[in-house]
Design a protein around this motif. Structure first.
Motif, PDB file in Angstrom:
ATOM      1  N   LEU A 141       0.841  -1.188   0.000  1.00  0.00           N
ATOM      2  CA  LEU A 141       0.000   0.000   0.000  1.00  0.00           C
ATOM      3  C   LEU A 141       0.881   1.245   0.000  1.00  0.00           C
ATOM      4  O   LEU A 141       1.914   1.295   0.668  1.00  0.00           O
ATOM      5  N   THR A 142       0.465   2.239  -0.739  1.00  0.00           N
ATOM      6  CA  THR A 142       1.206   3.493  -0.842  1.00  0.00           C
ATOM      7  C   THR A 142       0.545   4.555   0.037  1.00  0.00           C
ATOM      8  O   THR A 142      -0.595   4.379   0.506  1.00  0.00           O
ATOM      9  N   THR A 144      -0.853   7.133  -0.900  1.00  0.00           N
ATOM     10  CA  THR A 144      -2.113   7.499  -1.567  1.00  0.00           C
ATOM     11  C   THR A 144      -3.246   6.573  -1.154  1.00  0.00           C
ATOM     12  O   THR A 144      -4.387   7.003  -0.952  1.00  0.00           O
ATOM     13  N   ASP A 145      -2.938   5.285  -1.010  1.00  0.00           N
ATOM     14  CA  ASP A 145      -3.956   4.308  -0.604  1.00  0.00           C
ATOM     15  C   ASP A 145      -4.514   4.640   0.775  1.00  0.00           C
ATOM     16  O   ASP A 145      -5.711   4.455   1.037  1.00  0.00           O
ATOM     17  N   PHE A 146      -3.660   5.131   1.655  1.00  0.00           N
ATOM     18  CA  PHE A 146      -4.113   5.491   3.000  1.00  0.00           C
ATOM     19  C   PHE A 146      -4.800   6.858   3.009  1.00  0.00           C
ATOM     20  O   PHE A 146      -5.674   7.117   3.840  1.00  0.00           O
ATOM     21  N   VAL A 148      -6.960   8.159   1.111  1.00  0.00           N
ATOM     22  CA  VAL A 148      -8.380   8.205   0.721  1.00  0.00           C
ATOM     23  C   VAL A 148      -9.289   7.618   1.800  1.00  0.00           C
ATOM     24  O   VAL A 148     -10.508   7.578   1.618  1.00  0.00           O
ATOM     25  N   VAL A 149      -8.701   7.178   2.920  1.00  0.00           N
ATOM     26  CA  VAL A 149      -9.502   6.584   4.001  1.00  0.00           C
ATOM     27  C   VAL A 149      -9.645   7.600   5.124  1.00  0.00           C
ATOM     28  O   VAL A 149      -8.648   8.168   5.594  1.00  0.00           O
ATOM     29  N   SER A 269       0.268  -4.635   3.147  1.00  0.00           N
ATOM     30  CA  SER A 269      -0.172  -5.182   1.863  1.00  0.00           C
ATOM     31  C   SER A 269      -1.650  -4.929   1.611  1.00  0.00           C
ATOM     32  O   SER A 269      -2.087  -4.848   0.464  1.00  0.00           O
ATOM     33  N   GLN A 270      -2.418  -4.830   2.707  1.00  0.00           N
ATOM     34  CA  GLN A 270      -3.857  -4.652   2.516  1.00  0.00           C
ATOM     35  C   GLN A 270      -4.460  -3.993   3.742  1.00  0.00           C
ATOM     36  O   GLN A 270      -4.074  -4.271   4.869  1.00  0.00           O
ATOM     37  N   THR A 273     -11.200  -2.521   5.748  1.00  0.00           N
ATOM     38  CA  THR A 273     -12.109  -1.608   6.465  1.00  0.00           C
ATOM     39  C   THR A 273     -13.347  -2.360   6.920  1.00  0.00           C
ATOM     40  O   THR A 273     -13.784  -3.318   6.289  1.00  0.00           O
TER      41      THR A 273
END
Length: 276
Positions: A141-142, A144-146, A148-149, A269-270, A273
């Motif tokens: 996970l980058t 950016t992935d975090f 948006v949460v 890695s994932q 939610t």
């Protein structure tokens, strides 16, 4: 090595391989000797040469896996220890990547290393680096992935850590000892054996990285690995810190720093939610 005597029809190829392997560790057996075409007076000598080559190769492989242990104890001591280890834990698979996995436990019980109890944990660290290097590839996970949460969703989420991530906790300063010897840093005189340290090992950008982390960060990622939510994991880490009255500012747990460490170095890695 000598060829098999074709007259030995009662021994299958598999049985002969078993006899040969046993002889490597116990000495040339009479049964195996009878299957060889070499003259009897040369058998022991030739077999001993092959046996020495096998033990030398396996000792070298073990030394490549545990270079810091080898440096700490010296070549002669390591090779002697390796010879005993190899007899107790010979390779059981064709893939040498699995060879040497029992070495940390072996060092813990080996009578000649009892005065150096820190060797076991340093060996665990070196084994963790080896496993991290050979662990499965998986996307990380980058930031950016975090990004948006939202915060409340993030706190109640669980994570899957990267397959290469391993943690080692010790009552000894394993990171300092490993770093000084792995990178040839001349500061061993400043290392005090009564300083506990924890390490997180992960493969990131095709390299294995070792991070020296405070106890709170170690416990935080340990909790995450056991599927506790991010909020629960943080509470778990803080509660442990509160129970200890001697935590200095340098080793205080900081949840933001702990999470940033993971995001910046490919720990995750994932993100899973929770939906209510």
């Amino acid at each position: 090595m000598s060829s098999i005597d074709n007259a030995s029809k009662d021994i299958t190829a598999k049985q002969w391989q078993t006899l040969f392997t046993q002889s490597l560790f116990d000495g040339l057996s009479k049964t195996l000797a009878e299957t060889l075409t070499t003259e009897e007076k040369h058998q022991q000598q030739r077999f001993a040469i092959y046996q020495n080559n096998v033990f030398y190769s396996l000792s070298q492989a073990l030394g490549d896996l545990y270079p810091v242990i080898k440096k700490l104890v010296g070549d002669d001591f390591f090779n002697g220890t390796a010879s005993i280890y190899i007899r107790q834990y010979p390779p059981t698979q064709a893939a040498m990547v699995y060879f040497g996995e029992q070495f940390p436990a072996f060092l813990a019980s080996f009578e000649h290393t009892q005065t150096m109890p820190y060797l076991t944990d340093i060996a665990q660290l070196e084994l963790a680096r080896h496993k991290a290097y050979h662990a499965a590839d998986k996307a990380i996970l980058t930031p950016t992935d975090f990004g948006v949460v939202d915060a409340s969703t993030f706190e109640q989420s669980t994570v899957i850590l990267h397959p290469s991530l391993t943690m080692v906790d010790s009552i000894f300063p394993i990171f300092q000892i490993w770093q000084a010897n792995h990178h040839n840093i001349e500061n061993e005189g400043d290392i005090h054996l009564n300083e506990p340290e924890s390490a997180i090992i992960v493969r990131y950008d095709y390299e294995c990285h070792v991070f020296n982390v405070d106890q709170g960060t170690y416990r935080f990622y340990d909790a995450l690995s056991n599927q506790m939510t991010i909020s629960e994991s943080a509470t778990y880490a803080y509660e442990d810190e509160v129970s200890k009255s001697n935590i200095d500012e340098k080793n205080k747990f900081d949840i933001s720093s702990a999470i940033a460490l993971g995001i910046q170095n490919g720990f995750f890695s994932q993100l899973i939610t929770q939906h209510y």
